[in-house]
Design a protein around this motif. Structure first.
Motif, PDB file in Angstrom:
ATOM      1  N   LEU A  22      46.663  79.260  18.082  1.00  0.00           N
ATOM      2  CA  LEU A  22      46.509  77.945  17.466  1.00  0.00           C
ATOM      3  C   LEU A  22      45.794  76.974  18.412  1.00  0.00           C
ATOM      4  O   LEU A  22      44.899  76.238  18.001  1.00  0.00           O
ATOM      5  CB  LEU A  22      47.879  77.403  17.073  1.00  0.00           C
ATOM      6  CG  LEU A  22      47.939  76.384  15.956  1.00  0.00           C
ATOM      7  CD1 LEU A  22      47.317  76.921  14.688  1.00  0.00           C
ATOM      8  CD2 LEU A  22      49.380  75.985  15.702  1.00  0.00           C
ATOM      9  N   LYS A  23      46.174  77.017  19.685  1.00  0.00           N
ATOM     10  CA  LYS A  23      45.504  76.169  20.677  1.00  0.00           C
ATOM     11  C   LYS A  23      44.046  76.559  20.829  1.00  0.00           C
ATOM     12  O   LYS A  23      43.166  75.690  20.890  1.00  0.00           O
ATOM     13  CB  LYS A  23      46.214  76.261  22.027  1.00  0.00           C
ATOM     14  CG  LYS A  23      47.566  75.591  22.065  1.00  0.00           C
ATOM     15  CD  LYS A  23      48.125  75.654  23.472  1.00  0.00           C
ATOM     16  CE  LYS A  23      49.453  76.337  23.478  1.00  0.00           C
ATOM     17  NZ  LYS A  23      50.032  76.517  24.800  1.00  0.00           N
ATOM     18  N   GLN A  24      43.773  77.847  20.869  1.00  0.00           N
ATOM     19  CA  GLN A  24      42.386  78.305  20.983  1.00  0.00           C
ATOM     20  C   GLN A  24      41.563  77.862  19.773  1.00  0.00           C
ATOM     21  O   GLN A  24      40.417  77.428  19.919  1.00  0.00           O
ATOM     22  CB  GLN A  24      42.331  79.821  21.125  1.00  0.00           C
ATOM     23  CG  GLN A  24      42.774  80.338  22.463  1.00  0.00           C
ATOM     24  CD  GLN A  24      42.731  81.850  22.516  1.00  0.00           C
ATOM     25  OE1 GLN A  24      41.912  82.484  21.863  1.00  0.00           O
ATOM     26  NE2 GLN A  24      43.633  82.430  23.296  1.00  0.00           N
ATOM     27  N   GLU A  25      42.151  77.993  18.591  1.00  0.00           N
ATOM     28  CA  GLU A  25      41.453  77.561  17.374  1.00  0.00           C
ATOM     29  C   GLU A  25      41.160  76.065  17.418  1.00  0.00           C
ATOM     30  O   GLU A  25      40.068  75.620  17.064  1.00  0.00           O
ATOM     31  CB  GLU A  25      42.282  77.895  16.131  1.00  0.00           C
ATOM     32  CG  GLU A  25      41.606  77.469  14.843  1.00  0.00           C
ATOM     33  CD  GLU A  25      42.462  77.678  13.603  1.00  0.00           C
ATOM     34  OE1 GLU A  25      41.969  77.368  12.508  1.00  0.00           O
ATOM     35  OE2 GLU A  25      43.628  78.132  13.723  1.00  0.00           O
ATOM     36  N   TYR A  26      42.129  75.297  17.878  1.00  0.00           N
ATOM     37  CA  TYR A  26      41.963  73.845  17.950  1.00  0.00           C
ATOM     38  C   TYR A  26      40.775  73.477  18.833  1.00  0.00           C
ATOM     39  O   TYR A  26      39.911  72.694  18.443  1.00  0.00           O
ATOM     40  CB  TYR A  26      43.251  73.204  18.481  1.00  0.00           C
ATOM     41  CG  TYR A  26      43.145  71.721  18.633  1.00  0.00           C
ATOM     42  CD1 TYR A  26      43.297  70.881  17.539  1.00  0.00           C
ATOM     43  CD2 TYR A  26      42.887  71.135  19.867  1.00  0.00           C
ATOM     44  CE1 TYR A  26      43.189  69.506  17.667  1.00  0.00           C
ATOM     45  CE2 TYR A  26      42.782  69.771  20.007  1.00  0.00           C
ATOM     46  CZ  TYR A  26      42.929  68.961  18.903  1.00  0.00           C
ATOM     47  OH  TYR A  26      42.825  67.603  19.029  1.00  0.00           O
ATOM     48  N   PHE A  27      40.727  74.036  20.031  1.00  0.00           N
ATOM     49  CA  PHE A  27      39.637  73.683  20.948  1.00  0.00           C
ATOM     50  C   PHE A  27      38.311  74.281  20.508  1.00  0.00           C
ATOM     51  O   PHE A  27      37.253  73.686  20.746  1.00  0.00           O
ATOM     52  CB  PHE A  27      40.003  74.057  22.384  1.00  0.00           C
ATOM     53  CG  PHE A  27      41.060  73.154  22.932  1.00  0.00           C
ATOM     54  CD1 PHE A  27      40.786  71.807  23.166  1.00  0.00           C
ATOM     55  CD2 PHE A  27      42.342  73.616  23.165  1.00  0.00           C
ATOM     56  CE1 PHE A  27      41.771  70.944  23.632  1.00  0.00           C
ATOM     57  CE2 PHE A  27      43.326  72.759  23.635  1.00  0.00           C
ATOM     58  CZ  PHE A  27      43.034  71.419  23.871  1.00  0.00           C
ATOM     59  N   PHE A  28      38.334  75.404  19.818  1.00  0.00           N
ATOM     60  CA  PHE A  28      37.106  75.943  19.237  1.00  0.00           C
ATOM     61  C   PHE A  28      36.568  74.976  18.178  1.00  0.00           C
ATOM     62  O   PHE A  28      35.372  74.687  18.142  1.00  0.00           O
ATOM     63  CB  PHE A  28      37.359  77.322  18.615  1.00  0.00           C
ATOM     64  CG  PHE A  28      36.178  77.829  17.845  1.00  0.00           C
ATOM     65  CD1 PHE A  28      35.092  78.391  18.499  1.00  0.00           C
ATOM     66  CD2 PHE A  28      36.149  77.745  16.463  1.00  0.00           C
ATOM     67  CE1 PHE A  28      33.989  78.844  17.785  1.00  0.00           C
ATOM     68  CE2 PHE A  28      35.055  78.189  15.744  1.00  0.00           C
ATOM     69  CZ  PHE A  28      33.970  78.745  16.406  1.00  0.00           C
ATOM     70  N   LEU A  29      37.457  74.482  17.328  1.00  0.00           N
ATOM     71  CA  LEU A  29      37.034  73.535  16.291  1.00  0.00           C
ATOM     72  C   LEU A  29      36.507  72.236  16.907  1.00  0.00           C
ATOM     73  O   LEU A  29      35.509  71.682  16.440  1.00  0.00           O
ATOM     74  CB  LEU A  29      38.196  73.239  15.332  1.00  0.00           C
ATOM     75  CG  LEU A  29      38.598  74.388  14.419  1.00  0.00           C
ATOM     76  CD1 LEU A  29      39.865  74.035  13.655  1.00  0.00           C
ATOM     77  CD2 LEU A  29      37.482  74.744  13.471  1.00  0.00           C
ATOM     78  N   GLN A  30      37.163  71.753  17.957  1.00  0.00           N
ATOM     79  CA  GLN A  30      36.687  70.534  18.626  1.00  0.00           C
ATOM     80  C   GLN A  30      35.292  70.757  19.214  1.00  0.00           C
ATOM     81  O   GLN A  30      34.427  69.887  19.108  1.00  0.00           O
ATOM     82  CB  GLN A  30      37.659  70.095  19.728  1.00  0.00           C
ATOM     83  CG  GLN A  30      38.918  69.461  19.220  1.00  0.00           C
ATOM     84  CD  GLN A  30      38.668  68.164  18.457  1.00  0.00           C
ATOM     85  OE1 GLN A  30      37.659  67.499  18.589  1.00  0.00           O
ATOM     86  NE2 GLN A  30      39.621  67.807  17.620  1.00  0.00           N
ATOM     87  N   ASN A  31      35.064  71.911  19.824  1.00  0.00           N
ATOM     88  CA  ASN A  31      33.736  72.219  20.368  1.00  0.00           C
ATOM     89  C   ASN A  31      32.697  72.331  19.256  1.00  0.00           C
ATOM     90  O   ASN A  31      31.559  71.889  19.419  1.00  0.00           O
ATOM     91  CB  ASN A  31      33.763  73.512  21.191  1.00  0.00           C
ATOM     92  CG  ASN A  31      34.423  73.311  22.528  1.00  0.00           C
ATOM     93  OD1 ASN A  31      34.421  72.216  23.082  1.00  0.00           O
ATOM     94  ND2 ASN A  31      35.006  74.374  23.063  1.00  0.00           N
ATOM     95  N   THR A  32      33.084  72.915  18.144  1.00  0.00           N
ATOM     96  CA  THR A  32      32.173  73.035  17.008  1.00  0.00           C
ATOM     97  C   THR A  32      31.798  71.658  16.478  1.00  0.00           C
ATOM     98  O   THR A  32      30.622  71.392  16.195  1.00  0.00           O
ATOM     99  CB  THR A  32      32.819  73.891  15.895  1.00  0.00           C
ATOM    100  OG1 THR A  32      33.161  75.166  16.434  1.00  0.00           O
ATOM    101  CG2 THR A  32      31.883  74.067  14.720  1.00  0.00           C
TER     102      THR A  32
END
Length: 167
Positions: A22-32
């Motif tokens: 979930l944390k990885q997804e969150y920061f991936f989305l923020q980078n996107t």
């Protein structure tokens, strides 16, 4: 103490692995989202450069300056549509970011991350948009249309003033 009935769903606590995902997804989305912002600034810069090119052409072709300015209005319109599509795509990630922040802060008591909710709170915007769709999320999004409306108004004003300026 009673056991909940199977029909009553209670949130299952996340395992460390699920929490990490979930944390990885969150920061991936923020980078996107940030990558979209970078592309949006490039689109905006190209639109302004195109408008500058129209002004340069007007200075070279003084007798037809008004016509050039009016035809040149197509440049900001084109880039407005292009940027609005990017903004619309970008905004598609916001609900999931908001959902992840809710899960991490409200369900698990984390103080962070809160990038999106903090930004929304600071700028007095709701995390769930009242109006949805391409027209509202993209075309009529304030951060998109204001610069293009100003460019269009400037070109129309210059088209009207060109005959007076270059008699």
């Amino acid at each position: 103490m009673s056991n909940p009935l199977p029909s009553q769903s209670q949130p299952k606590p996340l395992s460390e692995y699920e929490l990490d995902l979930l944390k990885q997804e969150y920061f991936f989305l923020q980078n996107t989202i940030e990558d979209y912002n970078k592309q949006i600034w490039v689109i905006k810069a190209l639109g302004i450069t195109g408008t500058g090119g129209v002004l340069g052409l007007m200075l070279q072709q003084k007798p037809g300056a008004s016509t050039i300015a009016l035809i040149g209005c197509s440049i900001p319109i084109f880039f407005w549509i292009l940027e609005s599509q990017w903004k619309h795509f970008q905004r598609g990630f916001y609900p999931r970011v908001s959902e992840i922040e809710f899960i991490l802060t409200n369900t698990h008591g984390f103080k962070t991350p809160g990038i999106y909710s903090s930004w929304s709170h600071t700028h007095k915007r709701t995390t769930n948009s009242k109006r949805k769709g391409y027209v509202w999320d993209g075309l009529l999004n304030r951060s998109v249309f204001i610069s293009y409306v100003l460019e269009l108004a400037f070109l129309v004003l210059i088209a009207a003033l060109a005959p007076i300026i270059w008699k």
